[in-house]
Design an enzyme around this catalytic site. Sequence first.
Site, PDB file in Angstrom:
ATOM      1  N   GLU A 104     -11.322  53.712  24.357  1.00  0.00           N
ATOM      2  CA  GLU A 104     -10.601  52.576  23.774  1.00  0.00           C
ATOM      3  C   GLU A 104      -9.119  52.867  23.538  1.00  0.00           C
ATOM      4  O   GLU A 104      -8.261  52.081  23.913  1.00  0.00           O
ATOM      5  CB  GLU A 104     -11.292  52.094  22.494  1.00  0.00           C
ATOM      6  CG  GLU A 104     -12.694  51.513  22.724  1.00  0.00           C
ATOM      7  CD  GLU A 104     -12.741  50.336  23.696  1.00  0.00           C
ATOM      8  OE1 GLU A 104     -11.671  49.792  24.042  1.00  0.00           O
ATOM      9  OE2 GLU A 104     -13.849  49.963  24.132  1.00  0.00           O
ATOM     10  N   GLU A 151      -9.876  45.087  29.899  1.00  0.00           N
ATOM     11  CA  GLU A 151     -11.260  45.227  30.369  1.00  0.00           C
ATOM     12  C   GLU A 151     -11.283  45.724  31.815  1.00  0.00           C
ATOM     13  O   GLU A 151     -12.140  46.530  32.190  1.00  0.00           O
ATOM     14  CB  GLU A 151     -12.037  43.916  30.224  1.00  0.00           C
ATOM     15  CG  GLU A 151     -12.027  43.307  28.819  1.00  0.00           C
ATOM     16  CD  GLU A 151     -12.410  44.268  27.699  1.00  0.00           C
ATOM     17  OE1 GLU A 151     -13.110  45.261  27.966  1.00  0.00           O
ATOM     18  OE2 GLU A 151     -11.995  44.032  26.540  1.00  0.00           O
ATOM     19  N   ALA A 176     -13.858  40.779  24.320  1.00  0.00           N
ATOM     20  CA  ALA A 176     -14.346  40.829  25.694  1.00  0.00           C
ATOM     21  C   ALA A 176     -15.038  42.164  25.932  1.00  0.00           C
ATOM     22  O   ALA A 176     -14.880  43.088  25.133  1.00  0.00           O
ATOM     23  CB  ALA A 176     -13.197  40.671  26.679  1.00  0.00           C
ATOM     24  N   MET A 177     -15.775  42.246  27.054  1.00  0.00           N
ATOM     25  CA  MET A 177     -16.579  43.437  27.315  1.00  0.00           C
ATOM     26  C   MET A 177     -16.528  43.833  28.791  1.00  0.00           C
ATOM     27  O   MET A 177     -16.689  43.012  29.674  1.00  0.00           O
ATOM     28  CB  MET A 177     -18.028  43.154  26.859  1.00  0.00           C
ATOM     29  CG  MET A 177     -18.980  44.286  27.090  1.00  0.00           C
ATOM     30  SD  MET A 177     -18.534  45.749  26.104  1.00  0.00           S
ATOM     31  CE  MET A 177     -19.180  47.029  27.154  1.00  0.00           C
ATOM     32  N   HIS A 234     -10.721  49.481  31.959  1.00  0.00           N
ATOM     33  CA  HIS A 234     -11.895  50.274  31.567  1.00  0.00           C
ATOM     34  C   HIS A 234     -12.690  50.747  32.787  1.00  0.00           C
ATOM     35  O   HIS A 234     -13.459  51.694  32.691  1.00  0.00           O
ATOM     36  CB  HIS A 234     -12.838  49.458  30.676  1.00  0.00           C
ATOM     37  CG  HIS A 234     -12.577  49.590  29.207  1.00  0.00           C
ATOM     38  ND1 HIS A 234     -12.375  50.800  28.580  1.00  0.00           N
ATOM     39  CD2 HIS A 234     -12.527  48.649  28.220  1.00  0.00           C
ATOM     40  CE1 HIS A 234     -12.204  50.594  27.279  1.00  0.00           C
ATOM     41  NE2 HIS A 234     -12.286  49.303  27.030  1.00  0.00           N
TER      42      HIS A 234
HETATM   43  N1  BES Z   1     -15.600  47.651  24.733  1.00  0.00           N
HETATM   44  C1  BES Z   1     -14.904  46.695  23.974  1.00  0.00           C
HETATM   45  C2  BES Z   1     -15.763  45.573  23.483  1.00  0.00           C
HETATM   46  C3  BES Z   1     -16.649  45.936  22.331  1.00  0.00           C
HETATM   47  C4  BES Z   1     -16.111  46.178  21.109  1.00  0.00           C
HETATM   48  C5  BES Z   1     -17.995  46.007  22.457  1.00  0.00           C
HETATM   49  C6  BES Z   1     -16.939  46.486  20.048  1.00  0.00           C
HETATM   50  C7  BES Z   1     -18.806  46.327  21.413  1.00  0.00           C
HETATM   51  C8  BES Z   1     -18.283  46.565  20.191  1.00  0.00           C
HETATM   52  C9  BES Z   1     -13.770  46.066  24.767  1.00  0.00           C
HETATM   53  O1  BES Z   1     -13.263  46.848  25.784  1.00  0.00           O
HETATM   54  C10 BES Z   1     -12.646  45.858  23.809  1.00  0.00           C
HETATM   55  O2  BES Z   1     -12.085  46.811  23.375  1.00  0.00           O
HETATM   56  N2  BES Z   1     -12.366  44.607  23.468  1.00  0.00           N
HETATM   57  C11 BES Z   1     -11.396  44.256  22.472  1.00  0.00           C
HETATM   58  C12 BES Z   1     -10.184  43.619  23.087  1.00  0.00           C
HETATM   59  C13 BES Z   1      -9.236  44.624  23.665  1.00  0.00           C
HETATM   60  C14 BES Z   1      -8.102  43.956  24.387  1.00  0.00           C
HETATM   61  C15 BES Z   1      -8.682  45.578  22.647  1.00  0.00           C
HETATM   62  C16 BES Z   1     -12.083  43.291  21.545  1.00  0.00           C
HETATM   63  O3  BES Z   1     -13.143  42.794  21.908  1.00  0.00           O
HETATM   64  O4  BES Z   1     -11.552  43.048  20.480  1.00  0.00           O
HETATM   65 ZN    ZN Z   2     -11.912  48.308  25.202  1.00  0.00          ZN
END
Ligand code: BES
Ligand code: ZN
Length: 879
Positions: A325, A303, A267-268, A306
Site C-alpha cells: 500500500e 489499483e 477500490a480493489m 498494484h
Molecule cells: N487494497 C486496497 C483496498 C482495500 C482496502 C481492501 C482495505 C480491503 C481493505 C486498495 O488498493 C486501496 O488501497 N484502495 C484505497 C484507495 C487508494 C487510492 C488509496 C481505498 O479503497 O481507500
Molecule cells: Zn492499495
Amino acid sequence: MRADNAPVIRLEDYQPTDYLIDTVSLAIGLHPTETRVTATLALRPNPAGHAGASLALDGDELVFVSAALDGSPLAADAYTASPEKFVLHRPPQQPFTLTIETCVNPTANTKLMGLYRSNGTYCTQCEADGFRRITYFLDRPDVLSVYTTRIEADTDTPLLLGNGNPAEAGALAEGRHFAVWHDPFPKPSYLFAIVGGDLDHVEDVFTTASGRKVKVAVYVERGKRERARYALDALQRAMRWDEEVFGREYDLDVFNIVAVSAFNMGAMENKGLNIFNDKYVLASADTATDSDYANIEAVIAHEYFHNWTGNRITCRDWFQLCLKEGLTVFRDQEFSSDARSRPVKRIADVRVLRSAQFPEDAGPLAHPVRPRAYKEINNFYTATVYEKGAELIRVLKTLVGGQHFRRGMDLYFERHDGTAATIEEFIACFAEASGRDLSAFSQWYEQAGTPRLSARGRYDAGAKTYTLTLAQTTLPTPDQPEKRPMVIPVALGLIGESGRELPLTTADGATDGGVLVLDGAERTVIFTDVVERPVPSLLRGFSAPAILDLDLTDDDLLVLFAHDTDAFNQWQAAQTVATRIIVRAVDALHAGGTVQVPVGLAQALGHFLDARALRDPAFAAQVLSLPGEADIAREIGENIDPEAIFTARKAVRETLGQALAGKLAHLYGELAIDAPYSPDAAQAGKRALRNGVLGLLTAGDAARGEALARAQFDAATNMTDRLGALSVLSLVAGEAREAALQAFYDRYRDDPLVLDKWFALQASIPEAGTLERVKRLLSHPAFSLSNPNRTRALIGSFAMANLTQFARADGAGFAFVADVILQLDPANPQVASRLSTAFRTWKTLEPGRRAHAEAALRRIAAATPLSQDVADIVTRSLA
Ligand code: BES
Ligand code: ZN
C-alpha cells in the site's frame, strides 16, 4: 467475538503454513440466496511446515455442504466442519485434492465482504479476509495458487467476469449459461474476484511497450456508459506511465474494471478484475467536480499499479501491508504529479498526511508503519500504513538518489516476482543497489509517532558563516515509551534577505545535493561564505514526515513566501504565518480581547496574487486556502475549544477578505472560463482559484459574495462551479440557502453520487442547527445506512469534517454519532469501525467536551453484541 478477548496476532509468531495449495478450481453457481460454491484444491505438505499436521481451513459464516478427498466422499470422522473452520484431521502426506462444497447467501450479505449483491450485481470483496466467506481456505497472503473459476448463472445475468483470461463460455439448459476464467499467475486468495450482472461497458485495446494487445474495459450500470470514458482513458495513461517510469508492462490479455455502488472501500486490485466504488469511476462535467476527476485518475492508477506492487509481488503477512500500500500510494502520487502539477500535488498530499496521519500518530491509535500486533486487520488500513508508508518510500528515494532507487526497484521486481515478500527483503534491494547501509532507515517502519524537528540558526556577519543546528525528538506513543532518532533527509536552501538563493558551502560537503541528513539526535553544520543574513528554507518539498519547529520571525517567513525557489516551502511559509495569526487570535479571544490581523500577511498575499494568480492558479488556490480548523487544533495541541478556533479563523478570513476585496473581485472576473468544460489541470486550477476567491470575498463582504455565488450557482455549466457556489451559499442561514439546496436536490434527485454531495454539504454546515438537520436527513427517502457512500456522506462528513458540531459543547454530536455506530455495527462492522475513528483525537479536547466524548466511547464499548472491528477501535481509543 469481542476484541477485548479476541486473540492478538503478532508479527514475531509468523509461521509458514503446513500445507500449500498449488491450484484452485472453483465452480460457482450464482443464485440470489443460495449460491453453490464447489472448490477443488490441489494440496501438498509444505516442506517448510510441520509434517503430519492436521489441515485447518478458515471459514466465516459458511454453510458446509459436502467434502471429498481425491474424489471420494470423506468419512464423518475424517473432518470437522463449522461455519468458522474446516479441519481435515489426518491429511495425506503426498499431494492430494480436497473438494468442498459450500452454500452462501449473497443477498443477505450486508457486511459487503465475500460474495454480495450491489444493486442486483453479484460482486466480491476478499481483502483482507473475505475469501473465507466464499469457501474454506488457507485465507492468508503467503499461500499462492493458480485459480480457474467457472461461473454459472441465469441468462438474465449475462455478464460473468473472473480473474485472469477468459477461457470458455457457453449456453446451458434451463436458461442458464457459464463462463470459465483462468488466471495463470499464482496469487493469494485476497485477490480473487468474480462479477455477475447486466452492465454496460466501454472498451479499448492497449498495446504494451513490447507490442502485446490487451483488451481494457470499464463496466458500469446501464445508462452510465458515457461516464466511464474518463476512467478508461486514465487507465491507459497509467499503463503507459508504469512502462515508461518503472519499466513494468501489463501481463494478461484483458484488464477489466467494474464499478459498483455498494462498496466498503474505494477500490480493489483483484488480478485482472479490479472492482471499484463507482464514485471512483463515474464522471461527467455535470455530475463530477474537478477533484472527483483527479481522484478517479489517482485511484484507477493506484489499483492498476498494484498489479506489480501487490499482485505479482504480494505480502508475506498482513504486517507487511505497507509493502504494497505505501509503495503503491507513492507510485500513484508520482503518476498524478507527472500528469498534473508536481508542487500542487505535493501540497495536496501533505495536507492529507497532516490532516489524517499526524492526528493518528499523535493519538491513542498510533502504530508503526509496519505494526507488530493486531486484533482486527481491517482496522490497519490506516493513514499511517498508506500515507506515511508512501512518505517512507519518498525518504528512501531521497536518501539513495533517483538512479539507485530505480535500480533497487528493478532488483525487487526481478528477485521477488511471484512471491510473498517482507519489508526487510524490499529494503535489502535498495541497500544492494546503492551500496549503502539502510539499517538505520528501516527504523522508520518500526517506530510510531511523528518526529519533531527543530532548527536553530545563527548568522555571523563578520565571519560570513551561518551555523545551523537541527535536533529531533519523538513523543511517546502507545507501547513505545522510548524513542530513537530517525534518519531524516532535510532538503534545504538558504534565501538571502534580498531574496536570492545563496550557495551552500560547508567545509565537509555536508549538504550533498541540497540534502542534509540528520541521523542522530542533533547535528550542527556551518555554512561558509554566506554573504548576507540568510533565511533557511528547510524540509523542502516536505522531504520527511516530520513536524518542523522553526525559530523564524513572521518577517523571515514572508521572505520565504516571496522568494523561496521551492514552491512547497513558499506555500508552507504562508501557511505557517497564517497559522500563527489564527492561534494568536484564539489566545486573544480566550483573554477576552479582539482578533488582530497584521497587515503584513494581507500585503504579501496581495503581491503574490498580482504576480502569480493568473500564471499559476492551481498553486495560488493552495496558498489562498488558509489552514483549516483541524490544522489550528493540531498546532494548539491540547485543551481544544473548537468554537474558539472557528471564530478566530472566521475573523482572520473576514479581515483578509476585506483587505483584498478589490483584487479578489477583479480576479474573480479574470478567472472566468469561456471554453467548454475540460477536467484538465489547467482549467481545474482556474476553477479552484476562482472558487477560493469567491469564498474569501464572501468572508469579507457577505452580501456581495452571496450575490456572486447565487449568479454562479444559476449559470454553472459544471459540477465544480455549481457545488463551489452552493457551498458558499450553504454558510449563510436563510431562505436563499434552503432554496439553493432544494434546487440542487430537484436537479439531481436520481443521481446517487451527486446526492452524496448534497448530504455531505449539509452535514458540514458549521452551525448549531446542523445536528437537527442531519437527524432529519436520516429519514430522507434517499438516505440509507446500508449504502456505505451515503453513510459516509451524511454521518462521516458530520463526524470528520464538522469539528464544531460533532464536538458540540453539550455532547449531543458525539452521542448522535455513537448511536449511528451502534445501529450500523451489526449490519456492516467495517463501515461502523471506520466511523468510530472520528473519536481518535478526543483526548486533545477541553475537559467538558472530552468528558462527553469519553462517555460516548464508553457507551459504544459497553454495547453487546459489538463487532470485533468496532470493539478494537473503541478499546484502543479509550486506553
Ligand atoms: N487494497 C486496497 C483496498 C482495500 C482496502 C481492501 C482495505 C480491503 C481493505 C486498495 O488498493 C486501496 O488501497 N484502495 C484505497 C484507495 C487508494 C487510492 C488509496 C481505498 O479503497 O481507500
Ligand atoms: Zn492499495
